[in-house]
Design a protein around this motif. Sequence first.
Motif: not given
Length: 377
Positions: A6, A46, A48, A54-55, A57, A64, A95-97, A99, A102, A125, A191-192, A204
């Motif tokens: 990513e 966030v 990550k 993938g997957g 999340g 977070f 930074e966490k936004l 949203i 998505e 998403g 995505n998203p 992402d």
Amino acid sequence: MVKLAEWRGKEVFRKYGLPLPRGSVARSPEEAESLVRSGRVPVPCVVKAQVLAGGRGKGGAVKFANSAEEARTAAASILGLDFKGEVVRELLLEEKLAISRELYVAIALDRAARLPILIASADGGVEIESVGDDRIDRQPVHPFPGLTSYERRRAAKALGLSGAPAKALEPLLDGLWKAFMAEDAELVEINPLAVVGDRLVALDAKVIIEDDAAFRHAEYAEIRDDRTPLEEIAREKEIAFVQLDGNIGVIANGAGLTMATLDVLKEFGGHPGVFLDLGGTDDPKKVTEAFLLMAQAKPTAVFLNIFGGVTKCDTVAKGLVEAMSQVPAADRFPLVARIRGNNEKEGIEILRAAGVTSVPSLKESAQAVVAAAGGRI
Ligand code: GDP
Ligand code: MN
């Protein structure tokens, strides 16, 4: 295929002006903590896992954090995790936004249409495979004119965007298109794609670079770390060679026969460990090289299953006998051969002279190699 993590994908996106969250990479909990403490990553943030699967999340690999302390704890809990077979060694902190929606946009190579295709869905998403076909808009894009305003507008509509975010989509899609073309990608996927107030932000990034364009992109050479050292040598020699977990080596020709051979071995309780597809070569030297590479993988037993077409049976037999003479005695392994097809008689004769019997039946040959490898492991 070079699949970028990513953060590397986002570096590519940045180069083409795509809107991204502020963030940075960390390789230890301490580093994660100090990124937040120094203000390089604002909180809430966030954390990550940087793995290729993938997957994340859903799989607990995205967390977070509201403080530097929490960022360190989150980092400690993700680093070292085995995520779908890949150990997490890098994290991306961002930074966490806030949203509001998505979305999904991607440009991929559609091999059937022989064109790039712009894919847009308002249902982002989640994995795109789980989104209904009627919820996904696909538009082929002709590479000569590139992405036109018509295509951009239709994508905006499919995404359900209007006003400022719809406006923001235009340069974003242009940037995505440029990235796809200039980097010789086979996929650029967001995505998203998040709607954050009036803005759009790529949360992402999935970027896959086309292997055949590798010579134009020396910058990606160092990332080809998904291959084993032997696979790397094989690639340079243009030999299709894949290492798995088992102990039986398989040499076959053509992807279909190679895969079927693996299945048959499994069926009889065998455990294929490395396979090699001779493809359509008719050069005994190439066969020798391939076989020597196989020997380096130290299989317990080897199954040679050849259907002679373009690759004639005697070519394989010659290459094989030559290779056997080069493998040091200590590294020898039991070999079961089954060669059928073009120049079968000649091939079988060459093998016999070298002390190898060709077993005509698939079942018997497969069982013989499984037995030679010590049966079920
Ligand atoms: P993937 O599951 O491996 O595709 O990882 P993603 O990068 O797509 O992240 C998974 C999910 O985490 C996203 O779909 C979002 O719901 C959530 N997420 C990621 N970044 C943010 C953010 O900045 N803010 C919020 N609220 N959620 C985020
Ligand atoms: Mn995602």
